[in-house]
Design a protein around this motif. Structure first.
Motif, PDB file in Angstrom:
ATOM      1  N   VAL A 183       0.868  -1.184   0.000  1.00  0.00           N
ATOM      2  CA  VAL A 183       0.000   0.000   0.000  1.00  0.00           C
ATOM      3  C   VAL A 183       0.900   1.228   0.000  1.00  0.00           C
ATOM      4  N   TYR A 184       0.639   2.139  -0.922  1.00  0.00           N
ATOM      5  CA  TYR A 184       1.418   3.364  -1.066  1.00  0.00           C
ATOM      6  C   TYR A 184       0.602   4.552  -0.538  1.00  0.00           C
ATOM      7  N   ILE A 188       4.985   9.262   0.445  1.00  0.00           N
ATOM      8  CA  ILE A 188       5.179   9.442   1.886  1.00  0.00           C
ATOM      9  C   ILE A 188       5.711   8.154   2.504  1.00  0.00           C
ATOM     10  N   GLU A 189       5.043   7.043   2.185  1.00  0.00           N
ATOM     11  CA  GLU A 189       5.445   5.765   2.756  1.00  0.00           C
ATOM     12  C   GLU A 189       4.829   4.629   1.950  1.00  0.00           C
ATOM     13  N   ARG A 190       5.520   3.507   1.991  1.00  0.00           N
ATOM     14  CA  ARG A 190       5.018   2.295   1.356  1.00  0.00           C
ATOM     15  C   ARG A 190       4.994   1.189   2.403  1.00  0.00           C
ATOM     16  N   PHE A 191       3.849   0.519   2.547  1.00  0.00           N
ATOM     17  CA  PHE A 191       3.679  -0.521   3.554  1.00  0.00           C
ATOM     18  C   PHE A 191       3.648  -1.889   2.875  1.00  0.00           C
ATOM     19  N   ILE A 192       4.373  -2.853   3.450  1.00  0.00           N
ATOM     20  CA  ILE A 192       4.566  -4.158   2.834  1.00  0.00           C
ATOM     21  C   ILE A 192       4.453  -5.255   3.896  1.00  0.00           C
ATOM     22  N   GLY A 220      10.161  -0.744   1.732  1.00  0.00           N
ATOM     23  CA  GLY A 220       9.075  -0.067   2.410  1.00  0.00           C
ATOM     24  C   GLY A 220       9.027  -0.446   3.876  1.00  0.00           C
ATOM     25  N   THR A 221       7.937  -0.103   4.532  1.00  0.00           N
ATOM     26  CA  THR A 221       7.770  -0.374   5.957  1.00  0.00           C
ATOM     27  C   THR A 221       7.033  -1.692   6.163  1.00  0.00           C
ATOM     28  N   PRO A 222       7.692  -2.719   6.713  1.00  0.00           N
ATOM     29  CA  PRO A 222       7.026  -4.005   6.935  1.00  0.00           C
ATOM     30  C   PRO A 222       6.022  -3.893   8.076  1.00  0.00           C
ATOM     31  N   VAL A 223       4.753  -4.105   7.769  1.00  0.00           N
ATOM     32  CA  VAL A 223       3.725  -3.964   8.795  1.00  0.00           C
ATOM     33  C   VAL A 223       2.599  -4.982   8.625  1.00  0.00           C
ATOM     34  N   PHE A 224       2.368  -5.465   7.413  1.00  0.00           N
ATOM     35  CA  PHE A 224       1.292  -6.423   7.176  1.00  0.00           C
ATOM     36  C   PHE A 224       1.735  -7.826   7.591  1.00  0.00           C
ATOM     37  N   PRO A 225       0.805  -8.690   8.005  1.00  0.00           N
ATOM     38  CA  PRO A 225       1.183 -10.064   8.360  1.00  0.00           C
ATOM     39  C   PRO A 225       1.982 -10.725   7.240  1.00  0.00           C
ATOM     40  N   ALA A 226       3.001 -11.496   7.610  1.00  0.00           N
ATOM     41  CA  ALA A 226       3.905 -12.105   6.636  1.00  0.00           C
ATOM     42  C   ALA A 226       3.184 -12.993   5.639  1.00  0.00           C
ATOM     43  N   VAL A 227       2.056 -13.587   6.051  1.00  0.00           N
ATOM     44  CA  VAL A 227       1.343 -14.503   5.164  1.00  0.00           C
ATOM     45  C   VAL A 227       0.863 -13.808   3.891  1.00  0.00           C
TER      46      VAL A 227
END
Length: 220
Positions: A61-62, A71-75, A87-94
């Protein structure tokens, strides 16, 4: 941003944290862009006129400001993403176990919570041929708090079983979503066919109010 997923590929790897390998018209390998994306949905955040976009590739998600600056990318979390380069690791690894090219397909803001929908079921357990994804009907939905940048919930959207042709020619993906009211969304669902008579395309209204939060559940 370049996106190798739009290009012809000669290698389909089909596993978590792997990408398709892009080639040009002459078969030469094109290096992947670390921030490349295949955007599936966009949402305007009226609090500051910024933009949230979801990516079917990584998935990710950007978040862009009003001028289009990232601003940030969430992965997804995991050892391959822990460096923060992507990016910023935040979502469950699965979530890294998305079927290749079928990561996040739609998103919608409900207050400060961003609901992000996968395009198709996860490949769980993860295999190179995406067998689990191809036979599952359970599509995961993330609830992401845009203020704290934390995942606060996960929900399951079950794909419909209506179909006109034998085999797997039935609804197998989500196209896009839109918020209707608090906890309620329109969902575009369909198959990969484009024939006027046999393709399946649906518009459903769903309600997450009172739905079971499966956050941190791996076996879905």
């Amino acid at each position: 941003m370049a996106c190798s997923s739009f290009l012809p590929t000669y290698l389909y790897q089909g596993l978590a944290y792997t990408d398709e390998v892009g080639v040009d018209l002459w078969g030469n390998v094109i290096l992947n862009d670390p921030l490349g994306a295949d955007f599936g949905g966009v949402e305007v955040d009226t609090r500051d006129n910024s933009y949230w976009l979801c990516d079917k590739y990584r998935p990710s998600v950007y978040h862009f400001d009003v001028n289009g600056r990232l601003i940030e990318r969430f992965i997804p979390l995991g050892i391959p993403t822990s460096s923060g380069v992507f990016g910023t690791p935040v979502f469950p690894a699965v979530y890294a176990q998305r079927r290749t090219g079928r990561g996040f397909s739609g998103l919608a803001l409900d207050g400060a919570i961003l609901y992000v929908f996968l395009q198709s079921p996860l490949d769980n357990p993860d295999t190179p041929d995406d067998a689990a994804s191809l036979t599952s009907r359970n599509v995961r939905v993330l609830a992401f708090d845009t203020v704290t940048s934390r995942v606060t919930g996960e929900y399951v959207y079950v794909l419909s079983e209506f179909y006109n042709l034998p085999g797997r020619q039935k609804a197998d993906s989500i196209g896009d979503v839109a918020r209707v009211a608090a906890g309620r969304f329109f969902v575009v669902e369909g198959d990969t066919l484009d024939d006027d008579f046999s393709a399946n395309k649906f518009l459903f209204e769903i309600n997450f109010n009172g739905a079971t939060n499966i956050l941190n559940t791996t076996q879905v």
